[in-house]
Design a protein around this motif. Structure first.
Motif, short mmCIF file in Angstrom:
data_model
loop_
_atom_site.label_atom_id
_atom_site.label_comp_id
_atom_site.label_asym_id
_atom_site.label_seq_id
_atom_site.Cartn_x
_atom_site.Cartn_y
_atom_site.Cartn_z
N ARG A 116 0.83 -1.21 0.00
CA ARG A 116 0.00 0.00 0.00
C ARG A 116 0.86 1.25 0.00
N ALA A 117 1.89 1.26 0.86
CA ALA A 117 2.77 2.43 0.93
C ALA A 117 3.50 2.65 -0.38
N LEU A 118 3.98 1.56 -0.98
CA LEU A 118 4.70 1.67 -2.24
C LEU A 118 3.78 2.18 -3.35
N THR A 119 2.55 1.70 -3.38
CA THR A 119 1.59 2.14 -4.39
C THR A 119 1.35 3.63 -4.30
N LYS A 120 1.16 4.13 -3.07
CA LYS A 120 0.93 5.57 -2.88
C LYS A 120 2.14 6.39 -3.32
N LEU A 121 3.33 5.89 -2.98
CA LEU A 121 4.54 6.63 -3.33
C LEU A 121 4.76 6.65 -4.83
#
Length: 331
Positions: free
Chosen positions: A101-106
């Motif tokens: 999730r964090a990687l997708t947002k970044l």
């Protein structure tokens, strides 16, 4: 002079770059007046960025702690480092979904040139298996459990939990923690990660230091009771875990007398191999363990030093076998 939106982003980047700025410093960096800085600070607060202001001769601005996480500004190197870390870093097992999730947002906000850098690194890298030397799957750790334990350590609160050690399962590194039909109550002091396992170092109700594997712990309701901390001498929590697991936590345990000073042995082994005890200026003892006789024999052979093995008997027999095997290989 920057337009208002661009100036706000530049102001935010400055506030994130270091703990404190005076209004004059910010005004000089952004080429505006201190009054404009005050107005921009108010705009940032309206957007959810908690900016604290200290008045007086030592007055300054700094980012404070808010009720929610506002957007962060990262420079190019920071953005690439975080993205690559999320893709390839060996984080806590069980945090895979959060990392995705964090990687997708970044990646949604990464400029094309930075996204290409991240993709280039990821597509050209390979990672060897973490669980080397064992056919046992890495344990799943609930991040909430780690968070709860860490909070008890921080707040110096007693920790209560059930502890069940699996039976008839090929396991590694149980340490000295013992199971109980009743909840266990301890003074928690440190979380230690070693070889993909998480351990809690704690003092039990018998005033004994013990190591508990976190994946075998089931937390009970928080006690809210504080204890008076009595830290381990020298804060040697990591060394305690290594020694504790090496002496109690493997299928095969051995104390190898090495004909070399401790410092020489330490320079030749990885910390995960075991603990080295000094005997005198020319002799030391390697306390080690592994899942099999073969692995212990490999550890000993990699020392490149003379040694004596007094036990266990099965290890002595195995060393004789492989010793003869090597001799027979010589023409």
């Amino acid at each position: 002079m920057l337009e208002t939106s661009s100036r706000l982003l530049s102001l935010l980047a400055l506030l994130q770059a270091r703990p404190a700025w005076t209004g004059t410093e910010l005004a000089e960096r952004l080429e505006v007046t201190t009054r404009t800085i005050r107005n921009d600070i108010e705009r940032l607060r309206e957007l959810g960025y908690p900016v604290d202001a200290t008045r007086g001769a030592a007055g300054h601005y700094q980012l404070g702690v808010g009720a929610k996480l506002p957007p962060l500004l990262l420079d190019d190197e920071e953005a690439v480092a975080v993205a690559v870390g999320l893709r390839t870093g060996a984080g806590v097992v069980g945090m895979a979904d959060s990392s995705v999730r964090a990687l997708t947002k970044l990646e949604q906000v990464l400029p094309h040139r930075l996204r290409r850098q991240v993709n280039a690194i990821s597509s050209t890298m390979e990672k060897g298996p973490d669980n080397t030397g064992s056919n046992v799957a890495d344990p799943e750790i609930d991040p909430g459990v780690l968070t709860a334990i860490a909070a008890c350590i921080r707040d110096e609160h007693y920790l209560r939990f059930d502890y069940e050690i699996p039976v008839d399962v090929p396991i590694r590194g149980p340490g000295s923690g013992v199971g109980s039909d009743l909840p266990i109550l301890v003074e928690p002091y440190r979380l230690v990660s070693w070889q993909r396992y998480w351990y809690l170092v704690a003092r039990d109700d018998s005033d004994v230091w013990r190591t508990y594997r976190v994946d075998w712990m089931s937390l009970r309701m928080a006690t809210g009771r504080r204890y008076k901390p009595r830290p381990m001498p020298g804060d040697d929590y990591t060394e305690f875990v290594l020694r504790d697991v090496a002496s109690t936590g493997w299928k095969v345990h051995a104390r190898i007398r090495v004909l070399a000073p401790a410092q020489e042995v330490l320079s030749r082994i990885h910390a995960a191999v075991g603990i080295v005890e000094s005997v005198d200026e020319s002799t030391s003892v390697l306390v080690t363990g592994a899942d099999s006789l073969e692995i212990v024999a490999v550890y000993i052979g990699m020392l490149g030093l003379d040694f004596h093995v007094d036990g266990p008997p099965a290890l002595i027999d195995h060393l004789k076998t492989i010793g003869n095997r090597y001799l027979n290989a010589i023409p």
